[in-house]
Scaffold this motif. Sequence first.
Motif, short mmCIF file in Angstrom:
data_model
loop_
_atom_site.label_atom_id
_atom_site.label_comp_id
_atom_site.label_asym_id
_atom_site.label_seq_id
_atom_site.Cartn_x
_atom_site.Cartn_y
_atom_site.Cartn_z
N VAL A 112 1.75 101.26 37.86
CA VAL A 112 1.89 99.85 38.20
C VAL A 112 1.44 99.69 39.64
O VAL A 112 2.07 100.22 40.56
N GLU A 113 0.35 98.99 39.84
CA GLU A 113 -0.17 98.74 41.18
C GLU A 113 0.25 97.33 41.58
O GLU A 113 0.19 96.39 40.78
N GLY A 114 0.69 97.21 42.82
CA GLY A 114 1.15 95.90 43.25
C GLY A 114 1.20 95.76 44.75
O GLY A 114 0.70 96.62 45.49
N LEU A 115 1.84 94.68 45.19
CA LEU A 115 2.01 94.41 46.61
C LEU A 115 3.48 94.55 46.96
O LEU A 115 4.34 93.95 46.31
N LEU A 116 3.75 95.35 47.98
CA LEU A 116 5.11 95.59 48.44
C LEU A 116 5.30 94.92 49.79
O LEU A 116 4.53 95.15 50.72
N THR A 117 6.34 94.10 49.87
CA THR A 117 6.66 93.40 51.11
C THR A 117 8.02 93.85 51.63
O THR A 117 9.00 93.84 50.88
N PHE A 118 8.07 94.29 52.87
CA PHE A 118 9.34 94.44 53.56
C PHE A 118 9.08 94.37 55.06
O PHE A 118 7.96 94.53 55.52
N ARG A 119 10.13 94.02 55.82
CA ARG A 119 9.99 93.74 57.25
C ARG A 119 8.96 92.63 57.49
O ARG A 119 8.34 92.56 58.54
N GLY A 120 8.74 91.78 56.48
CA GLY A 120 7.81 90.67 56.61
C GLY A 120 6.35 91.05 56.50
O GLY A 120 5.48 90.20 56.70
N GLN A 121 6.05 92.30 56.16
CA GLN A 121 4.67 92.74 56.02
C GLN A 121 4.39 93.12 54.56
O GLN A 121 5.27 93.63 53.87
N THR A 122 3.17 92.90 54.13
CA THR A 122 2.79 93.15 52.74
C THR A 122 1.59 94.08 52.68
O THR A 122 0.57 93.85 53.33
N SER A 143 5.04 103.75 58.13
CA SER A 143 4.36 103.26 59.33
C SER A 143 3.42 102.09 59.01
O SER A 143 3.14 101.26 59.88
N GLU A 144 2.95 102.01 57.77
CA GLU A 144 2.08 100.90 57.39
C GLU A 144 2.81 99.57 57.45
O GLU A 144 2.19 98.51 57.57
N TRP A 145 4.13 99.61 57.36
CA TRP A 145 4.95 98.40 57.43
C TRP A 145 5.62 98.27 58.81
O TRP A 145 6.57 97.52 58.97
N GLY A 146 5.13 99.01 59.79
CA GLY A 146 5.65 98.93 61.15
C GLY A 146 6.94 99.69 61.38
O GLY A 146 7.57 99.55 62.42
N LEU A 147 7.33 100.52 60.42
CA LEU A 147 8.56 101.30 60.53
C LEU A 147 8.19 102.72 60.97
O LEU A 147 8.18 103.65 60.17
N ASP A 148 7.87 102.85 62.25
CA ASP A 148 7.25 104.10 62.70
C ASP A 148 8.08 104.90 63.69
O ASP A 148 7.57 105.77 64.38
N PHE A 149 9.39 104.66 63.74
CA PHE A 149 10.21 105.40 64.68
C PHE A 149 10.37 106.86 64.26
O PHE A 149 10.37 107.20 63.08
N SER A 150 10.44 107.74 65.22
CA SER A 150 10.77 109.17 65.05
C SER A 150 9.85 109.90 64.08
O SER A 150 10.27 110.82 63.38
N ILE A 151 8.59 109.51 64.03
CA ILE A 151 7.60 110.29 63.28
C ILE A 151 7.02 111.33 64.24
O ILE A 151 6.67 110.99 65.38
N PRO A 152 6.92 112.61 63.91
CA PRO A 152 7.05 113.20 62.57
C PRO A 152 8.41 113.84 62.28
O PRO A 152 8.59 114.42 61.22
#
Length: 206
Positions: free
Chosen positions: A130-140, A175-184
Amino acid sequence: MLRITAFCIGLALNTAFSVAADSGEPAPAGAYKTDPSHSSVNWSFSHFGLSHYTARFTKVDARLEWNPEKPETSALSVKIDPLSVRTDYPWPERVDFDAKIGGDEMFLAGKPIIFVSRAIRVTGDKSGTVEGLLTFRGQTHPATLDVIFNGSMAKHPMMGIPKVGFSATGSIRRSEWGLDFSIPELSDEVTLVIETQMVPADYEFQ
């Protein structure tokens, strides 16, 4: 006496399930929704390479327009309340960790998590994507789930209604949704594991 009663109940349930399995009647096409008592959405990520930190969401509303004859023409939409995240943090009297993960701007920001299918592809007798669009943190952004169709029943032996069941897995890079803290140290890749049973959309849970 209790053993006899338990044996009789077990025999009755086994008989009911056997009849349902032997009938082979699949659930009909139509609109379905999540059965929350038989569904789960779990997510995990590598935590310093030592383990996979795992949590779940408890408020998930999935809607499926199901076409068993041509599954690729079906449509799926999912809405998750980020504040329903459950981490099982062991010291809630010190920190409301669930509220922090679900509502803090650094994390899920309290914004709805939404997935809407764009294409369903059949890859085997019981498998598909199932391919689709995922939205969270206001980003899709695009996301894909690998799905196993576990089966369906025209009349569930305990609930007396049609049911369909699926298992799904997937992964995203947060990180694609801007959730990039403490990587790696905390991995960018988040793994999703989903189990669900679905009932007719007009069914009212008691």
